[in-house]
Design a protein around this motif. Sequence first.
Motif, PDB file in Angstrom:
ATOM      1  N   THR A   1       0.832  -1.211   0.000  1.00 42.99           N
ATOM      2  CA  THR A   1       0.000   0.000   0.000  1.00 42.99           C
ATOM      3  C   THR A   1       0.861   1.254   0.000  1.00 42.99           C
ATOM      4  O   THR A   1       0.548   2.241  -0.678  1.00 42.99           O
ATOM      5  CB  THR A   1      -0.921  -0.006   1.236  1.00 42.99           C
TER       6      THR A   1
ATOM      7  N   ILE B   1       2.227   1.928  -3.473  1.00 38.46           N
ATOM      8  CA  ILE B   1       1.196   2.562  -4.316  1.00 38.46           C
ATOM      9  C   ILE B   1       1.058   4.036  -3.934  1.00 38.46           C
ATOM     10  O   ILE B   1       0.868   4.906  -4.801  1.00 38.46           O
ATOM     11  CB  ILE B   1      -0.154   1.838  -4.174  1.00 38.46           C
ATOM     12  N   ALA B   2       1.153   4.332  -2.643  1.00 39.09           N
ATOM     13  CA  ALA B   2       1.085   5.727  -2.187  1.00 39.09           C
ATOM     14  C   ALA B   2       2.238   6.540  -2.763  1.00 39.09           C
ATOM     15  O   ALA B   2       2.053   7.697  -3.169  1.00 39.09           O
ATOM     16  CB  ALA B   2       1.115   5.771  -0.656  1.00 39.09           C
TER      17      ALA B   2
ATOM     18  N   VAL C   1       3.921   5.914  -5.582  1.00 42.35           N
ATOM     19  CA  VAL C   1       3.670   6.084  -7.020  1.00 42.35           C
ATOM     20  C   VAL C   1       2.605   7.153  -7.244  1.00 42.35           C
ATOM     21  O   VAL C   1       2.721   7.989  -8.152  1.00 42.35           O
ATOM     22  CB  VAL C   1       3.246   4.738  -7.649  1.00 42.35           C
ATOM     23  N   SER C   2       1.570   7.147  -6.412  1.00 41.60           N
ATOM     24  CA  SER C   2       0.503   8.149  -6.536  1.00 41.60           C
ATOM     25  C   SER C   2       1.041   9.558  -6.300  1.00 41.60           C
ATOM     26  O   SER C   2       0.671  10.501  -7.007  1.00 41.60           O
ATOM     27  CB  SER C   2      -0.622   7.845  -5.534  1.00 41.60           C
ATOM     28  N   ALA C   3       1.930   9.700  -5.305  1.00 37.03           N
ATOM     29  CA  ALA C   3       2.523  11.015  -5.033  1.00 37.03           C
ATOM     30  C   ALA C   3       3.365  11.490  -6.209  1.00 37.03           C
ATOM     31  O   ALA C   3       3.314  12.661  -6.597  1.00 37.03           O
ATOM     32  CB  ALA C   3       3.366  10.955  -3.763  1.00 37.03           C
TER      33      ALA C   3
ATOM     34  N   ASN D   1       2.967  10.747  -9.261  1.00 37.49           N
ATOM     35  CA  ASN D   1       2.070  11.073 -10.371  1.00 37.49           C
ATOM     36  C   ASN D   1       1.151  12.262 -10.072  1.00 37.49           C
ATOM     37  O   ASN D   1       0.281  12.595 -10.884  1.00 37.49           O
ATOM     38  CB  ASN D   1       1.224   9.855 -10.740  1.00 37.49           C
TER      39      ASN D   1
ATOM     40  N   HIS E   1      -1.097  12.529  -7.593  1.00 34.60           N
ATOM     41  CA  HIS E   1      -2.377  12.183  -6.962  1.00 34.60           C
ATOM     42  C   HIS E   1      -2.181  12.233  -5.441  1.00 34.60           C
ATOM     43  O   HIS E   1      -2.111  11.199  -4.776  1.00 34.60           O
ATOM     44  CB  HIS E   1      -2.849  10.806  -7.424  1.00 34.60           C
TER      45      HIS E   1
ATOM     46  N   LYS F   1      -5.010  10.791  -2.950  1.00 33.29           N
ATOM     47  CA  LYS F   1      -5.003   9.330  -2.984  1.00 33.29           C
ATOM     48  C   LYS F   1      -3.810   8.790  -2.207  1.00 33.29           C
ATOM     49  O   LYS F   1      -3.937   7.831  -1.431  1.00 33.29           O
ATOM     50  CB  LYS F   1      -4.949   8.861  -4.440  1.00 33.29           C
ATOM     51  N   SER F   2      -2.658   9.408  -2.386  1.00 36.71           N
ATOM     52  CA  SER F   2      -1.454   8.977  -1.698  1.00 36.71           C
ATOM     53  C   SER F   2      -1.616   9.087  -0.183  1.00 36.71           C
ATOM     54  O   SER F   2      -1.243   8.176   0.570  1.00 36.71           O
ATOM     55  CB  SER F   2      -0.264   9.829  -2.151  1.00 36.71           C
TER      56      SER F   2
ATOM     57  N   LEU G   1      -3.905   6.415   1.152  1.00 39.07           N
ATOM     58  CA  LEU G   1      -3.238   5.106   1.104  1.00 39.07           C
ATOM     59  C   LEU G   1      -2.282   4.931   2.287  1.00 39.07           C
ATOM     60  O   LEU G   1      -2.110   3.817   2.790  1.00 39.07           O
ATOM     61  CB  LEU G   1      -2.492   4.938  -0.221  1.00 39.07           C
TER      62      LEU G   1
ATOM     63  N   LEU H   1       5.577  12.107  -0.392  1.00 40.63           N
ATOM     64  CA  LEU H   1       4.323  12.833  -0.557  1.00 40.63           C
ATOM     65  C   LEU H   1       4.535  14.315  -0.249  1.00 40.63           C
ATOM     66  O   LEU H   1       4.102  15.189  -1.007  1.00 40.63           O
ATOM     67  CB  LEU H   1       3.252  12.247   0.377  1.00 40.63           C
TER      68      LEU H   1
END
Length: 241
Positions: free
Chosen positions: A23, A26-27, A29-31, A33, A35, A38-39, A42, A86
């Motif tokens: 998780t 993924i957080a 990767v979201s940061a 990108n 997002h 979402k990050s 997560l 993040l």
Amino acid sequence: MAGRQFHLIYILPNLFTAASIFTAVIAIVSAINGHFEKSAWLIFLSLVFDGLDGRIARLTHTTSRFGVEFDSLADIIAFGVAPALLLYFFAGHDYGRLGILVMALYIIFGAIRLARFNIMSPNTDPTVFIGVPIPAAAIFVSVWVLMFSEYESLRSYTVLLLIAALLVSLLMVSNIRYPSFKKINLEKPALTKTLIVLIIAASLIYLYPVEGFALIISLYVVWGVVRAARTLLTRRPPKSV
């Protein structure tokens, strides 16, 4: 067959630890990108998995040295690297070297906090933490990123977010005591008070999820500092002979 079931039970807590790491990845990767919301959520989810692994290990009597070390390594990823990245991609990159420094110090001090905890935990009071625990620091950073994302009026003051992250990084390696909720006194006098506090907190989070989490975690962080300052100020000087 019984032996195989035993090994499966032994693996179960570590699966939740692995879920916490996954998780967190993924957080991250979201940061990267962009997002950010979402990050941040997560990272909250990663905290849930982190909380479950230890409790499941204790319930199933499958605690082990491997599980302790695996959990510690998971924590530096989920609550050290993920919130630091993040923070950097949300605000830190706008401040050049300062943003990099804050991100790096958060991870370094988080690692020191975890190493110190692993060494000291057998000999410390289980009802308190020495320094802000790294999961609390991660939630502090994440929820304030959510606050800055939600309120555009705060966007011009992201440097305050970096300063707050730096302060909470220092608090992680401080000797300030913070309450641990792993062992809560559930005797009758304390049970009613605990229940009332939990109901109020849950109601606040239900009505205002982001603001509620931000208020609760900020009060937790500030409470330790205020308590330490109060103790320092009220400490009586030794009597002169």
